[in-house]
Design a protein around this motif. Structure first.
Motif, mmCIF file in Angstrom:
data_model
loop_
_atom_site.group_PDB
_atom_site.id
_atom_site.type_symbol
_atom_site.label_atom_id
_atom_site.label_comp_id
_atom_site.label_asym_id
_atom_site.label_seq_id
_atom_site.Cartn_x
_atom_site.Cartn_y
_atom_site.Cartn_z
ATOM 1 N N GLY A 14 0.832 -1.201 0.000
ATOM 2 C CA GLY A 14 0.000 0.000 0.000
ATOM 3 C C GLY A 14 0.863 1.245 0.000
ATOM 4 N N ILE A 17 -1.277 7.200 2.209
ATOM 5 C CA ILE A 17 -0.677 8.031 3.264
ATOM 6 C C ILE A 17 -0.090 7.175 4.384
ATOM 7 N N GLY A 19 0.997 3.835 4.385
ATOM 8 C CA GLY A 19 2.181 3.071 3.966
ATOM 9 C C GLY A 19 3.362 3.982 3.679
ATOM 10 N N ILE A 37 4.808 -1.493 -2.013
ATOM 11 C CA ILE A 37 4.109 -2.181 -3.126
ATOM 12 C C ILE A 37 2.745 -1.525 -3.342
ATOM 13 N N SER A 38 2.369 -1.314 -4.598
ATOM 14 C CA SER A 38 1.004 -0.850 -4.874
ATOM 15 C C SER A 38 0.544 -1.323 -6.237
ATOM 16 N N VAL A 83 -0.731 -7.886 -5.060
ATOM 17 C CA VAL A 83 -0.427 -9.035 -4.202
ATOM 18 C C VAL A 83 -1.619 -9.984 -4.235
ATOM 19 N N LEU A 120 -3.516 -1.376 3.256
ATOM 20 C CA LEU A 120 -4.273 -1.708 2.042
ATOM 21 C C LEU A 120 -5.406 -0.752 1.715
ATOM 22 N N ILE A 288 -2.115 -0.917 9.197
ATOM 23 C CA ILE A 288 -2.274 0.524 9.489
ATOM 24 C C ILE A 288 -3.230 1.171 8.483
ATOM 25 N N TRP A 308 -7.426 10.582 6.653
ATOM 26 C CA TRP A 308 -6.042 10.818 6.279
ATOM 27 C C TRP A 308 -5.124 10.902 7.507
HETATM 28 C C1 LIG Z 1 -12.352 11.084 -3.013
HETATM 29 C C2 LIG Z 1 -11.846 10.983 -1.595
HETATM 30 C C3 LIG Z 1 -11.718 12.126 -0.826
HETATM 31 C C4 LIG Z 1 -11.260 12.036 0.492
HETATM 32 N N1 LIG Z 1 -11.135 13.188 1.215
HETATM 33 C C5 LIG Z 1 -10.673 13.121 2.478
HETATM 34 C C6 LIG Z 1 -10.487 14.309 3.257
HETATM 35 O O1 LIG Z 1 -10.778 15.402 2.806
HETATM 36 N N2 LIG Z 1 -9.976 14.187 4.515
HETATM 37 C C7 LIG Z 1 -9.652 12.972 5.045
HETATM 38 O O2 LIG Z 1 -9.196 12.902 6.187
HETATM 39 N N3 LIG Z 1 -9.804 11.833 4.330
HETATM 40 C C8 LIG Z 1 -10.309 11.876 3.061
HETATM 41 N N4 LIG Z 1 -10.474 10.722 2.346
HETATM 42 C C9 LIG Z 1 -10.095 9.451 2.971
HETATM 43 C C10 LIG Z 1 -8.580 9.268 2.888
HETATM 44 O O3 LIG Z 1 -8.164 9.564 1.591
HETATM 45 C C11 LIG Z 1 -8.218 7.844 3.288
HETATM 46 O O4 LIG Z 1 -8.582 7.670 4.645
HETATM 47 C C12 LIG Z 1 -6.736 7.568 3.129
HETATM 48 O O5 LIG Z 1 -6.289 7.906 1.842
HETATM 49 C C13 LIG Z 1 -6.445 6.092 3.376
HETATM 50 O O6 LIG Z 1 -5.061 5.904 3.312
HETATM 51 P P1 LIG Z 1 -4.417 4.463 3.429
HETATM 52 O O7 LIG Z 1 -2.955 4.648 3.374
HETATM 53 O O8 LIG Z 1 -4.992 3.730 4.580
HETATM 54 O O9 LIG Z 1 -4.927 3.665 2.149
HETATM 55 P P2 LIG Z 1 -4.990 4.011 0.608
HETATM 56 O O10 LIG Z 1 -4.703 5.421 0.319
HETATM 57 O O11 LIG Z 1 -6.280 3.461 0.121
HETATM 58 O O12 LIG Z 1 -3.801 3.158 0.004
HETATM 59 C C14 LIG Z 1 -3.861 1.758 -0.054
HETATM 60 C C15 LIG Z 1 -3.133 1.290 -1.278
HETATM 61 O O13 LIG Z 1 -2.938 -0.134 -1.182
HETATM 62 C C16 LIG Z 1 -3.109 -0.692 -2.452
HETATM 63 N N5 LIG Z 1 -3.451 -2.111 -2.343
HETATM 64 C C17 LIG Z 1 -4.503 -2.656 -1.692
HETATM 65 N N6 LIG Z 1 -4.497 -4.002 -1.843
HETATM 66 C C18 LIG Z 1 -3.415 -4.308 -2.598
HETATM 67 C C19 LIG Z 1 -2.889 -5.522 -3.119
HETATM 68 N N7 LIG Z 1 -3.481 -6.699 -2.900
HETATM 69 N N8 LIG Z 1 -1.773 -5.451 -3.860
HETATM 70 C C20 LIG Z 1 -1.148 -4.265 -4.099
HETATM 71 N N9 LIG Z 1 -1.624 -3.080 -3.641
HETATM 72 C C21 LIG Z 1 -2.740 -3.099 -2.907
HETATM 73 C C22 LIG Z 1 -4.291 0.104 -3.003
HETATM 74 O O14 LIG Z 1 -4.381 -0.027 -4.412
HETATM 75 C C23 LIG Z 1 -3.913 1.524 -2.565
HETATM 76 O O15 LIG Z 1 -3.082 2.131 -3.500
HETATM 77 C C24 LIG Z 1 -10.928 10.776 1.029
HETATM 78 C C25 LIG Z 1 -11.045 9.627 0.252
HETATM 79 C C26 LIG Z 1 -11.503 9.723 -1.043
HETATM 80 C C27 LIG Z 1 -11.632 8.477 -1.873
#
Ligand SMILES: Cc1cc2nc3c(=O)[nH]c(=O)nc-3n(C[C@H](O)[C@H](O)[C@H](O)COP(=O)(O)OP(=O)(O)OC[C@H]3O[C@@H](n4cnc5c(N)ncnc54)[C@H](O)[C@@H]3O)c2cc1C
Length: 463
Positions: A14, A17, A19, A37-38, A83, A120, A288, A308
């Motif tokens: 992932g 933010i 990862g 990895i993504s 993955v 993820l 996470i 975020w």
């Molecule tokens: C349109 C939109 C607007 C938003 N606006 C806000 C905001 O204003 N304020 C706020 O606080 N939050 C906002 N959010 C929520 C916030 O963006 C998320 O909480 C945050 O980005 C999650 O981060 P993360 O690192 O947990 O996961 P993610 O950013 O989802 O990253 C996970 C990554 O893991 C990858 N992945 C998953 N499974 C696999 C696999 N099997 N193999 C390889 N890769 C994999 C995914 O493709 C992805 O790239 C918004 C979300 C969206 C969609």
């Protein structure tokens, strides 16, 4: 792991933010080998800025917080691939064939690790409506979803958005900026009414309608219908009304993106279960961000928080642990922000949609119905528990300090100028807030600070 060196190979699945923060902070504190990895994009980008790419305010490259050379410069290896499964016993990651990806960082067949971080994220959640898999029906979460929306909203007569939350209003605004008529179906009595109090919800609902959006409250979707070409051509509501459209945005929430871990030995419920160190039931495996579900969340907090800033804190926390400084996760004071067309929104601390008997709140709204402030406090000692700002910018550090230190509502209103983040020449509403506070609560307090960064500093330094 090289014997005796203490240098580990840490794999992070992932590149969002959580990862990315983990990778950056592990690099700051150690010499470990790091691989991120993504399957989504080669590089980390800001998911929250997706709407601005569609609206033409930014290009994809502007949403990348780091230059492409940052990763090799900081010895963070990247892999673009999906993955498929993980052998937790042997500590080996297995990839799907990644030939479909155009990338500088192709995935190998397998990758071994000493420690693993699962970051993820989420995926859109749908509720088995007939027609939800038709062409032209999609959620908005990933970079690929943005491409889908670009393609399927081209030259359309109407789009329908289903689900009254933060992503729904973004989708409505996105289409509105391209002059696409939008119907916005919200199940509740008020837009976002399950998250914010009625006054704020009504104000935002009116603002959305004022922007020409056909906002339908108390409206639920029954099915999505298909045209002869197999593409969606309308939505039927539970009241039997048919709304013709060529694109349907389903924004009815998100859920942890963990399907590939089903039937593995990692313990999951809705998300991946973790303890206060963000460790899963498997040694050397952590989870996470959006995909993590806390077994014992701190009081007043949810086990899964898809925002975020919590992802960022989790990334920093797990990095500390993996670098030898074992650290418990502490999300601090709840914070969220969003934008509803022209109205910015911030919440600090606890502001429930319905104020329970043991709490009270002071609410101010301007005449134009573009700004409001709510301060929630305990009935007994009047200590402030939460602050809502709409259409006005409040300083996070100041609001958090007031809540952390249990300032009273009188003190917060008297010092409100110190929390205001607006520019010098923007409209001043603090006097209106004070006057209405004194009137409603039969008080005679006065403003103790001026609107300036010096006032904020004085609050922060306690002087
Ligand atoms: C349109 C939109 C607007 C938003 N606006 C806000 C905001 O204003 N304020 C706020 O606080 N939050 C906002 N959010 C929520 C916030 O963006 C998320 O909480 C945050 O980005 C999650 O981060 P993360 O690192 O947990 O996961 P993610 O950013 O989802 O990253 C996970 C990554 O893991 C990858 N992945 C998953 N499974 C696999 C696999 N099997 N193999 C390889 N890769 C994999 C995914 O493709 C992805 O790239 C918004 C979300 C969206 C969609």
């Amino acid at each position: 792991m090289a014997k005796g060196s203490g240098r580990k190979k840490i794999a992070i699945i992932g590149n969002g933010i959580s990862g990315t923060t983990a990778a950056r902070f592990i690099r700051k504190q150690s010499n470990h080998d790091i691989v991120v990895i993504s399957k989504e994009t080669d590089h980390f980008f800001s998911r929250t800025a997706i709407m601005y790419i569609y609206m033409g305010h930014m290009k994809y490259e502007h949403t990348k917080p780091y230059e492409d050379f940052f990763w090799s410069k900081n010895r963070i290896d990247l892999i673009r691939g999906e993955v498929e499964n993980i052998d937790f016993e042997k500590k080996v990651i297995h990839f799907k064939d990644s030939a479909e990806f155009e990338t500088e960082y192709p995935a190998p067949g397998t990758l071994n690790y000493d420690a693993l971080i699962l970051a993820l994220g989420s995926k859109s959640q749908y509720y088995n409506w007939p027609g939800q898999d038709l062409e032209g029906v999609n959620g908005l979460y990933s970079f690929q979803d943005l491409g889908y929306m670009e393609k399927y909203t081209e030259n359309i007569d109407r789009g329908v958005v289903v689900g009254g939350g933060l992503i729904g209003v973004e989708m409505a605004e996105m289409m509105a900026t391209r002059k696409i008529p939008v119907s916005f179906l919200v199940r509740e009595d008020h837009f976002f009414g399950n998250a914010i109090p009625e006054e704020e919800a009504k104000m935002i609902g009116q603002h959305i309608s004022d922007h020409g959006i056909d906002l339908r409250l108390n409206t639920e979707i029954a099915e999505i219908t298909a045209g002869e070409n197999g593409r969606c051509n309308g939505v039927v509501t539970k009241d039997g009304e048919r709304i013709p459209c060529q694109f349907v945005g389903l924004t009815t929430g998100v859920t942890p993106n963990i399907s590939f871990l089903e039937n593995s030995e990692i313990e999951t419920q809705k998300g991946i279960l973790v303890d206060e160190y963000l460790q899963t039931n498997i040694e050397d495996v952590y989870a996470i961000g959006d995909c993590a579900q806390l077994r014992n969340p701190p009081p007043g907090r949810n086990p899964i928080e898809s925002v975020w800033y919590t992802g960022r804190i989790m990334g920093m926390t797990v990095a500390a642990t993996l670098c030898g400084n074992r650290k418990k996760y502490n999300p601090g004071i709840w914070f969220n922000s969003a934008k509803f067309f022209d109205i910015e929104y911030q919440v600090y601390g606890h502001v429930p949609p319905e104020i329970p008997d043991e709490l009270d709140s002071y609410y101010w709204q301007d005449d134009k119905k573009h700004s409001c402030l709510r301060v929630v406090f305990s009935k007994g000692n009047e200590k402030v528990l939460g602050i809502h700002g709409f259409g006005l910018r409040l300083r996070q550090e100041v609001c958090e300090k007031w809540i952390r230190e249990g300032k009273t509502v009188d003190e917060v209103i008297a010092d409100i100028c110190a929390a205001v983040f607006e520019g010098e020449f923007t409209r001043s509403f603090e006097r209106e807030i004070l006057a209405s506070y004194n009137r409603e609560r039969n008080k005679s307090i006065s403003l103790r600070k001026k609107r300036s960064w010096k006032s904020a500093l004085s609050i922060l330094s306690g002087k």
